[in-house]
Design a protein around this motif. Structure first.
Motif, short mmCIF file in Angstrom:
data_model
loop_
_atom_site.label_atom_id
_atom_site.label_comp_id
_atom_site.label_asym_id
_atom_site.label_seq_id
_atom_site.Cartn_x
_atom_site.Cartn_y
_atom_site.Cartn_z
N ARG A 11 0.83 -1.21 0.00
CA ARG A 11 0.00 0.00 0.00
C ARG A 11 0.87 1.26 0.00
N THR A 12 1.83 1.26 -0.92
CA THR A 12 2.71 2.42 -1.08
C THR A 12 2.69 2.86 -2.54
N LEU A 13 3.19 4.06 -2.73
CA LEU A 13 3.24 4.67 -4.05
C LEU A 13 4.57 5.40 -4.17
N LYS A 14 5.26 5.16 -5.26
CA LYS A 14 6.51 5.89 -5.51
C LYS A 14 6.15 7.22 -6.16
N VAL A 15 6.58 8.29 -5.54
CA VAL A 15 6.36 9.63 -6.08
C VAL A 15 7.65 10.01 -6.78
N ARG A 16 7.55 10.20 -8.09
CA ARG A 16 8.73 10.55 -8.90
C ARG A 16 8.82 12.08 -9.03
N GLN A 17 10.01 12.58 -8.73
CA GLN A 17 10.27 14.01 -8.92
C GLN A 17 9.20 14.87 -8.26
N GLY A 18 8.87 14.54 -7.02
CA GLY A 18 7.87 15.30 -6.27
C GLY A 18 8.44 16.63 -5.81
N LYS A 19 7.88 17.15 -4.74
CA LYS A 19 8.33 18.42 -4.17
C LYS A 19 9.84 18.33 -3.94
N GLY A 20 10.57 19.31 -4.38
CA GLY A 20 12.03 19.29 -4.25
C GLY A 20 12.71 18.43 -5.30
N ARG A 21 11.95 17.98 -6.31
CA ARG A 21 12.47 17.18 -7.42
C ARG A 21 13.13 15.88 -6.95
N LYS A 22 12.60 15.30 -5.85
CA LYS A 22 13.17 14.06 -5.32
C LYS A 22 12.15 12.94 -5.45
N ASP A 23 12.65 11.72 -5.65
CA ASP A 23 11.79 10.55 -5.62
C ASP A 23 11.63 10.13 -4.16
N ARG A 24 10.45 9.60 -3.83
CA ARG A 24 10.21 9.11 -2.47
C ARG A 24 9.03 8.16 -2.52
N TYR A 25 8.80 7.48 -1.42
CA TYR A 25 7.64 6.61 -1.28
C TYR A 25 6.69 7.23 -0.27
N THR A 26 5.41 7.04 -0.50
CA THR A 26 4.42 7.48 0.45
C THR A 26 3.36 6.40 0.61
N ILE A 27 2.53 6.55 1.62
CA ILE A 27 1.49 5.55 1.88
C ILE A 27 0.27 5.82 1.02
N LEU A 28 -0.49 4.78 0.79
CA LEU A 28 -1.71 4.88 0.01
C LEU A 28 -2.82 4.28 0.86
N SER A 29 -3.84 5.06 1.15
CA SER A 29 -4.93 4.57 1.99
C SER A 29 -5.69 3.46 1.28
N GLY A 30 -6.37 2.65 2.06
CA GLY A 30 -7.20 1.59 1.50
C GLY A 30 -8.25 2.15 0.56
N ALA A 31 -8.87 3.26 0.96
CA ALA A 31 -9.91 3.89 0.13
C ALA A 31 -9.32 4.39 -1.18
N ALA A 32 -8.17 5.01 -1.13
CA ALA A 32 -7.52 5.51 -2.35
C ALA A 32 -7.10 4.34 -3.23
#
Length: 143
Positions: A11-32
């Motif tokens: 239940r994660t999502l890789k955010v590519r080039q997000g804020k600050g132009r950095k890649d990171r992982y974030t959580i993804l809710s069950g509903a989302a």
């Protein structure tokens, strides 16, 4: 985001080039996750999870803002908000739920904890819910 950036099991999502132009992982809710799975089953995106008019290019930032603005109007909410408000609210709700600020820092992709601290404000309501250590040791008395 690309379709392969979704990790359904974790239940994660890789955010590519997000804020600050950095890649990171974030959580993804069950509903989302449920909604994204529905969307993927119908649209079958190949290159980008949310493609632009040209399916080989991602949705532009401005197009995403327009979708958000339309959704906000349709929701009937009168409060002013931007996509960035969602990021701020995400951090604030995590903090109010007791999530360690260092985890919030990681989810937001901040290098410096000071940046995360600016994002998260503690409401007076939450401060009043904190019990003083002295009150835990002594019986309550009338004021």
């Amino acid at each position: 985001m690309k379709p392969q950036d979704l990790d359904v099991e974790r239940r994660t999502l890789k955010v590519r080039q997000g804020k600050g132009r950095k890649d990171r992982y974030t959580i993804l809710s069950g509903a989302a996750l449920l909604e994204v799975n529905r969307y993927v089953a119908i649209e079958r995106p190949q290159f980008w999870l949310f493609p632009g008019q040209d399916v080989r290019k991602p949705l532009t930032e401005r197009a995403a803002q327009k979708v958000f603005e339309q959704s906000l109007r349709k929701s009937g909410l009168k409060k002013e908000a931007t996509i960035h408000t969602l990021r701020h609210s995400f951090a604030t709700h995590l903090l109010e739920a007791g999530t360690d600020i260092r985890f919030i820092q990681e989810l937001l992709g901040h290098r410096n904890l000071k940046t995360t601290e600016r994002y998260t404000h503690v409401s007076v309501r939450d401060i009043r819910q904190i019990q003083s250590p002295l009150d835990r040791m002594l019986p309550p008395r009338e004021c």
